[in-house]
Design a protein around this motif. Structure first.
Motif, PDB file in Angstrom:
ATOM      1  N   THR A  75      -0.715   2.045  -9.326  1.00  4.90           N
ATOM      2  CA  THR A  75      -0.432   2.213  -7.142  1.00  4.90           C
ATOM      3  C   THR A  75      -1.772   1.320  -7.135  1.00  4.90           C
ATOM      4  O   THR A  75      -2.023   1.021  -5.400  1.00  4.90           O
ATOM      5  N   ALA A 101      -3.492  -4.932  -1.925  1.00  2.00           N
ATOM      6  CA  ALA A 101      -2.906  -5.338  -0.266  1.00  2.00           C
ATOM      7  C   ALA A 101      -4.426  -5.342   1.015  1.00  2.00           C
ATOM      8  O   ALA A 101      -4.494  -5.577   1.240  1.00  2.00           O
ATOM      9  N   GLY A 104      -2.068  -0.869  -3.892  1.00  2.00           N
ATOM     10  CA  GLY A 104      -3.121  -0.574  -3.052  1.00  2.00           C
ATOM     11  C   GLY A 104      -4.229  -1.624  -2.861  1.00  2.00           C
ATOM     12  O   GLY A 104      -4.529  -2.699  -1.651  1.00  2.00           O
ATOM     13  N   VAL A 146       0.643  -1.245   0.469  1.00  2.00           N
ATOM     14  CA  VAL A 146      -0.171  -0.045   0.346  1.00  2.00           C
ATOM     15  C   VAL A 146       0.718   1.621  -0.102  1.00  2.00           C
ATOM     16  O   VAL A 146       0.192   2.341  -0.386  1.00  2.00           O
ATOM     17  N   GLY A 179       1.903   8.994  -1.695  1.00  2.00           N
ATOM     18  CA  GLY A 179       1.078   9.617  -2.504  1.00  2.00           C
ATOM     19  C   GLY A 179      -0.572  10.312  -1.767  1.00  2.00           C
ATOM     20  O   GLY A 179       0.029  11.365  -1.579  1.00  2.00           O
ATOM     21  N   PHE A 180      -1.039   9.737  -1.058  1.00  2.00           N
ATOM     22  CA  PHE A 180      -2.433   9.835  -0.177  1.00  2.00           C
ATOM     23  C   PHE A 180      -2.256  11.110   0.227  1.00  2.00           C
ATOM     24  O   PHE A 180      -2.906  11.934   0.390  1.00  2.00           O
ATOM     25  N   LEU A 233      -9.203  21.294  -2.217  1.00  2.00           N
ATOM     26  CA  LEU A 233      -7.567  21.569  -2.192  1.00  2.00           C
ATOM     27  C   LEU A 233      -6.781  21.765  -3.633  1.00  2.00           C
ATOM     28  O   LEU A 233      -5.625  21.972  -3.601  1.00  2.00           O
ATOM     29  N   PRO A 288      -2.042  18.145   1.861  1.00  2.00           N
ATOM     30  CA  PRO A 288      -2.812  19.461   1.449  1.00  2.00           C
ATOM     31  C   PRO A 288      -4.455  19.978   1.855  1.00  2.00           C
ATOM     32  O   PRO A 288      -4.272  20.830   2.853  1.00  2.00           O
ATOM     33  N   LEU A 289      -4.892  18.629   2.691  1.00  2.00           N
ATOM     34  CA  LEU A 289      -6.005  18.876   3.044  1.00  2.00           C
ATOM     35  C   LEU A 289      -5.707  19.780   4.241  1.00  2.00           C
ATOM     36  O   LEU A 289      -6.610  21.054   4.848  1.00  2.00           O
ATOM     37  N   ALA A 345       1.312  13.041   0.689  1.00  2.00           N
ATOM     38  CA  ALA A 345       0.609  13.910   0.239  1.00  2.00           C
ATOM     39  C   ALA A 345       0.249  14.829  -0.459  1.00  2.00           C
ATOM     40  O   ALA A 345       0.566  16.190  -0.731  1.00  2.00           O
ATOM     41  N   PHE A 346      -1.047  14.391  -1.205  1.00  2.00           N
ATOM     42  CA  PHE A 346      -1.484  15.065  -2.180  1.00  2.00           C
ATOM     43  C   PHE A 346      -2.940  14.668  -1.745  1.00  2.00           C
ATOM     44  O   PHE A 346      -3.412  15.916  -2.837  1.00  2.00           O
ATOM     45  N   PHE A 347      -2.835  14.254  -0.990  1.00  2.00           N
ATOM     46  CA  PHE A 347      -4.106  14.581  -0.451  1.00  2.00           C
ATOM     47  C   PHE A 347      -5.040  15.617   0.814  1.00  2.00           C
ATOM     48  O   PHE A 347      -5.287  16.437   1.083  1.00  2.00           O
ATOM     49  N   PHE A 363      -3.347  21.555   5.421  1.00  2.00           N
ATOM     50  CA  PHE A 363      -2.863  22.927   5.112  1.00  2.00           C
ATOM     51  C   PHE A 363      -3.963  23.917   4.930  1.00  2.00           C
ATOM     52  O   PHE A 363      -3.948  24.990   5.393  1.00  2.00           O
ATOM     53  N   SER A 364      -4.532  23.353   4.153  1.00  2.00           N
ATOM     54  CA  SER A 364      -5.866  24.322   3.500  1.00  2.00           C
ATOM     55  C   SER A 364      -6.871  24.686   4.645  1.00  2.00           C
ATOM     56  O   SER A 364      -7.185  26.112   4.772  1.00  2.00           O
ATOM     57  N   TYR A 417      -9.798   5.829   3.025  1.00  3.61           N
ATOM     58  CA  TYR A 417      -9.962   5.848   1.378  1.00  3.61           C
ATOM     59  C   TYR A 417     -10.744   5.998   0.918  1.00  3.61           C
ATOM     60  O   TYR A 417     -11.662   6.773  -0.003  1.00  3.61           O
ATOM     61  N   PRO A 422       2.784   2.835  -1.831  1.00  7.17           N
ATOM     62  CA  PRO A 422       3.552   4.365  -3.129  1.00  7.17           C
ATOM     63  C   PRO A 422       1.659   5.341  -2.675  1.00  7.17           C
ATOM     64  O   PRO A 422       1.937   5.922  -2.833  1.00  7.17           O
ATOM     65  N   ASN A 423       0.678   3.787  -2.891  1.00  7.00           N
ATOM     66  CA  ASN A 423      -0.536   4.697  -3.187  1.00  7.00           C
ATOM     67  C   ASN A 423      -0.578   5.570  -1.446  1.00  7.00           C
ATOM     68  O   ASN A 423      -1.393   6.605  -1.477  1.00  7.00           O
ATOM     69  N   VAL A 424       0.074   4.758   0.092  1.00  7.18           N
ATOM     70  CA  VAL A 424      -0.500   6.080   0.611  1.00  7.18           C
ATOM     71  C   VAL A 424      -0.246   7.275   1.530  1.00  7.18           C
ATOM     72  O   VAL A 424      -0.088   7.969   1.389  1.00  7.18           O
ATOM     73  N   PRO A 445      -4.519  24.893  -1.596  1.00 13.43           N
ATOM     74  CA  PRO A 445      -3.229  23.831  -1.407  1.00 13.43           C
ATOM     75  C   PRO A 445      -2.491  23.177  -2.003  1.00 13.43           C
ATOM     76  O   PRO A 445      -0.981  23.089  -1.639  1.00 13.43           O
ATOM     77  N   LEU A 446      -2.557  22.959  -3.298  1.00 14.03           N
ATOM     78  CA  LEU A 446      -2.218  22.118  -3.734  1.00 14.03           C
ATOM     79  C   LEU A 446      -1.790  22.806  -4.508  1.00 14.03           C
ATOM     80  O   LEU A 446      -0.440  22.706  -4.679  1.00 14.03           O
ATOM     81  N   PHE A 477      -2.378   9.015  -7.148  1.00 13.74           N
ATOM     82  CA  PHE A 477      -2.162   8.430  -6.349  1.00 13.74           C
ATOM     83  C   PHE A 477      -4.321   8.222  -6.047  1.00 13.74           C
ATOM     84  O   PHE A 477      -4.077   9.082  -5.205  1.00 13.74           O
TER      85      PHE A 477
END
Lengths: 538, 401
Positions: free
Chosen positions: B213, B220, B217, A213, A219-220, B247, A227-228, A222-224, A230-231, B236, A215-217, B250-251, B273
């Motif tokens: 990905t 798993a 994921g 999991v 990335g999740f 987003l 940021p959430l 870092a990019f979700f 931080f917003s 998730y 790579p997915n987690v 912040p993105l 992702f």
């Protein structure tokens, strides 16, 4: 074998102690300097503290020959590998190098086409009805085409640049990090280390699961998730995106949501300072500090209130019609579906021309329809209405509603069709035996059977509608703010967010707008969910 | 018997009614696309002609007998004639009686008193120049009332048979003639070819990355039990409901930090992702029976091998669904590119951005805008037609369960 594992464990302990020291040193350096600011600094400190603690834990755990030591060691080394790997790619400009690839990519398109065709020839792995020779040949062609593609888009010069940039102090350091991290991760995963620390099969699976999991987690995060959060933080700040954010607590929300109500006396309404009149209902006048925000909110509520039913209810009836087993259904289904895959910009550009007030098709069809009307006997004479679809403030929002409904009816129809196929046919038959007519069956069997589908359809349409942006921006590209339409009549919250965040660069305020919209969407979805649940109960 | 035939007649009537309704809705859905395709092949003046026509028309041309060049064809008094030339026609009147007008071609008239010392007359307090106008063999000085352009129309077979008529009100003779050059022109106009290549690159990377990905994921979450897994999976699922709006700011800041603003990387990596993809693949993997992998487990195969040798080959429908879904998403996404790619940085534009700009820039040439729309729409529609088998049936059902 075990001797080797013990030596490795000892080495790993030293390595993790060193890492912990290095990470702690990094934290001290970061805390001491305030040149790096904002969320990046906080994130870096958090990562380093985590690395130091995890490393210490790994060292201690390995010394006590506990499984947790191995787990932490694998996690730390794996993260080291990943961070150095991504860091090297970023350092060497691989990510931004995509821009250059965009230029050379055209040359690769023929190869790509051949590769895709050849891949189809291999039969996607199952290869029904294809002979072994065809499949082998196809695979060969696909491989050759992919190699050709890579060469055509400039693999060789790219690799040379990569090597040259790696041969710098930072690049080499990252490369060493990659090699060490990868080797130690792999080594600690081996069975002899597992035996040394007594890893059970169940514990072993945890490590594998986390790796799968990861790579997915990551990335999740870092990019979700990152940021959430931080917003949310930014929405409590006044921030122009350049200087440091300034904490103002609920200031943005208060400014945005402040409303004032007074009565109109002598045709005038007086508001406290900073308020402007928003509108009147009878003799009651409403004033707001941020009139544009309230305008956008009212617009989107009106829009959603009409656009959602208009793109859901017809879809329900169409799906019921399509569900009968007559020939040609697949063709109709496909045609209905096409608007939803054409993309917002294309759809809006099409309608922009259809709506043209002088040479557009819609006003022409209105003329034709009026001619037919007047040709019929016994009807009052009518003149063809010629609305200014895109420049009349009373109509512009309605024009948007039509575009939206046209775009999503087909998509919702397909969703409903899937829901209908899930309804047990015996219920219909039982109702028919009870003498229920078509409408009663629709009312009492079909609709309750579709309640989950209805929830999904209404919720997803609502989320799309409340975030309306692209259609406005393309249809009303000439207005200020962009997309606001005549007299701000199509100003939506997302259009307003764009104006605040990227025209006036008040990113704190824009984030607050986003959160208010989020709450609105959440409440909407929640109400739909509750309704679905109640229907299940009843 | 009568009852049976009555019910059959009713069923036929119902079926006809059904088809009428379905066809009407189909027309509403399809008609705008017909307008686009027709419009993309029109010449510029054709798209502004009223009433609007679906097919691209252009005025017929014909070379008259003895002529050298093809000339535009008009219909005058029921006869097809070609426009040979245009003449300036002026209406004159004597200064003392403005109602008594005479209309003659401009080149048959000379200024009274010569070009240098033209005589004038005062009409209604205004001093107007006088012209020598030939009327019935006599020359009368007159003032100019108005002037228009008239066309000289000849029969194509008999070029000496001419009539004069107003060109603007003359009925043109049109024929269907698609302007394929619109496509070439629009590719150049907004460097649409570069956007096309950028969009293809971004789309391929997003689809490939997401599928990769999501497979890892999803496997798993479906098959490897470890502490915290189910909580993680709930987070998730919950995240699918979070709107993208939240987003944006912040993105964008993250892209600033990474130096990816204005770069294609910003369009790719934040989107590979994907919670939705993981969810979709996981749901499919869960439905695969356990016995299929048990033999492999007994043989000592690693999870990695089991995933790629057993699960992935069995999951073509789910992977195709996810690929199509991500393809459409990446190809059509507008909000994020609009924000993160600078309007001036044409090199890094994707199709949606170029189209949006084209819509503003080429507002006076909608035929070119339509050509751009056709280029942008043809790819997703082709993918949809090819993948419909998977997409329509699966995205619907797997999105619901």
């Amino acid at each position: 074998m075990l001797v080797e594992a013990e030596r490795l464990a000892a080495g790993l302990m030293v390595w993790h102690l060193l890492l912990a020291l290095a990470a702690a040193g990094g934290v001290v350096v970061l805390l001491g300097r305030d040149t790096v600011t904002g969320g990046g600094r906080l994130a870096a400190i958090a990562v380093l503290v985590f690395a130091a603690l995890a490393s210490l834990g790994a060292a201690a755990g390995l010394r006590a020959r506990r499984h947790v030591g191995r787990l932490l060691s694998v996690v730390v080394n794996y993260l080291l590998f990943l961070v150095c790997f991504v860091g090297l790619l970023q350092h060497n400009g691989v990510f931004t190098g995509l821009d250059a690839l965009g230029e050379t990519f055209t040359r690769g398109v023929p190869f790509l086409a051949v590769a895709v065709l050849a891949f189809v020839g291999t039969g996607f792995g199952d290869g029904e009805g294809l002979s072994a020779t065809v499949r082998r040949m196809s695979r060969l062609v696909a491989v050759v085409a992919v190699v050709g593609l890579l060469l055509a888009v400039g693999l060789v010069p790219g690799l040379l640049t990569f090597v040259r940039r790696t041969a710098t102090p930072v690049g080499l350091l990252l490369l060493v990090g990659i090699v060490i991290g990868a080797y130690l991760t792999w080594r600690a995963m081996q069975p002899d280390v597992a035996r040394l620390v007594g890893t059970t099969e169940h514990q072993g699976r945890t490590i594998t699961g986390l790796l799968f999991v990861s790579p997915n987690v990551l990335g999740f995060l870092a990019f979700f998730a990152g940021p959430l959060l931080f917003s949310l933080y930014v929405s409590f700040n006044a921030w122009d995106a350049f200087a440091d954010p300034e904490w103002i607590g609920l200031g943005n929300y208060i400014e945005m949501l402040s409303l004032d109500v007074t009565t109109v006396t002598d045709g005038r309404a007086t508001f406290p300072e900073g308020y402007q009149e928003l509108g009147r209902v009878g003799s009651v006048a409403f004033g707001a500090r941020d009139v544009l925000f309230w305008t956008s909110l009212l617009n989107i509520l009106v829009f959603s209130l009409v656009a959602i039913p208009l793109s859901v209810i017809p879809a329900l009836f169409l799906a019921t019609a399509l569900n009968s087993k007559v020939p040609g259904i697949r063709l109709f289904r496909a045609i209905y579906f096409v608007p939803s895959i054409a993309g917002v910009v294309a759809v809006a550009l099409i309608w922009k021309q259809l709506y043209d007030a002088t040479v557009g098709w819609i006003n022409y069809l209105l003329v034709l329809a009026t001619d037919v009307w007047n040709a019929l006997p016994l009807l009052p004479e009518a003149t063809a209405p010629q609305p200014q679809w895109l420049s009349d403030a009373n109509i512009a929002l309605f024009s948007l509603i039509i575009v939206f409904a046209w775009q999503y009816i087909g998509f919702n129809t397909v969703l409903y069709l899937a829901g209908l196929q899930g309804i047990d046919n015996s219920l219909h038959e039982a109702a028919m035996l009870d003498g229920a007519n078509r409408w009663q069956r629709f009312r009492n069997v079909t609709i309750p059977g579709l309640k989950e589908t209805t929830f999904f359809v209404v919720a997803s349409t609502g989320i799309l509608a409340l975030q309306l942006f692209g259609e406005s921006v393309v249809l009303f590209s000439r207005s200020t703010p962009v997309g606001a339409g005549p007299e701000n009549s199509t100003l939506t919250p997302v259009v307003y967010l764009y104006e605040q965040g990227f025209r006036r660069f008040d990113q704190g305020y824009a984030s607050a707008v986003a959160w208010v919209l989020f709450v609105l969407i959440f409440v909407f979805t929640f109400i739909q969910f509750q309704r679905q649940r109640e229907q299940v109960g009843g | 018997m009568a009852v049976v035939s009555g019910s059959r007649r009713r069923r036929t009537a119902q079926r006809v009614g059904l088809y009428v309704v379905l066809t009407l809705v189909g027309l509403v859905m399809f008609f705008p696309f017909a307008v686009v395709v027709g419009g993309s092949l029109k010449a510029r003046d054709d798209i502004f002609s009223y009433p609007p026509r679906l097919l691209p028309y252009q005025q017929t041309t014909q070379t008259p007998a003895g002529g050298e060049e093809p000339l535009p064809v008009f219909e005058i008094d029921g006869q097809e004639r070609v426009l040979v030339r245009q003449v300036q026609v002026v209406t004159y009147a004597p200064p003392d009686d403005l109602e008594a007008t005479v209309t003659v071609p401009a080149d048959e008239v000379e200024p009274t008193g010569g070009f240098t010392e033209q005589e004038t007359a005062v009409v209604d307090g205004e001093e107007l120049p006088l012209f020598d106008v030939p009327v019935d063999g006599q020359v009368v000085p007159m003032v100019e009332v108005r002037s228009t352009v008239e066309g000289v129309f000849a029969l194509p077979d008999d070029p000496d048979n001419v009539v004069r008529a107003n060109v603007r009100t003359a009925q043109t003779v049109d024929e269907v003639s698609p302007q394929w050059s619109n496509f070439r022109e629009v590719l150049r106009l907004q460097s649409l070819d570069r956007s096309l290549s950028n969009t293809a690159l971004v789309t391929i990377l997003v689809v490939g990355g997401t599928v990769l990905t999501s497979i890892l994921g999803g496997y798993a979450f479906a098959r490897i039990r470890f502490p915290g897994r189910d909580a993680m999976f709930l987070v998730y699922i919950g995240s699918i409901m979070v709107p993208f709006v939240i987003l944006i700011i912040p993105l964008y800041q993250l892209m600033v930090t990474l130096g990816w603003v204005d770069s294609l990387a910003a369009l790719v990596f934040p989107f590979v992702f994907n919670a939705y993809g993981t969810f979709l693949i996981r749901q499919f993997f869960v439905s695969i029976p356990k016995d299929l992998e048990e033999a492999a487990v007994l043989d000592g195969a690693s999870q990695w091998t089991i995933l790629w040798r057993i699960f992935v080959p069995l999951s073509t429908p789910a992977i195709a669904t996810l690929s199509t879904f991500m393809f459409l998403y990446a190809w059509n996404s507008f909000v994020w590119p609009f924000i993160v790619i600078n309007a001036g940085n044409v090199e890094n534009h994707v199709l949606t951005l170029s189209l949006q700009q084209l819509g503003g820039r080429a507002a006076d040439t909608p035929n070119l805008v339509f050509a751009g729309v056709v280029i942008a729409v043809i790819v997703p529609i082709t993918v949809f037609v090819l993948a419909q088998r998977y997409f329509v049936e699966n995205v619907a059902t797997s999105g619901l369960k």
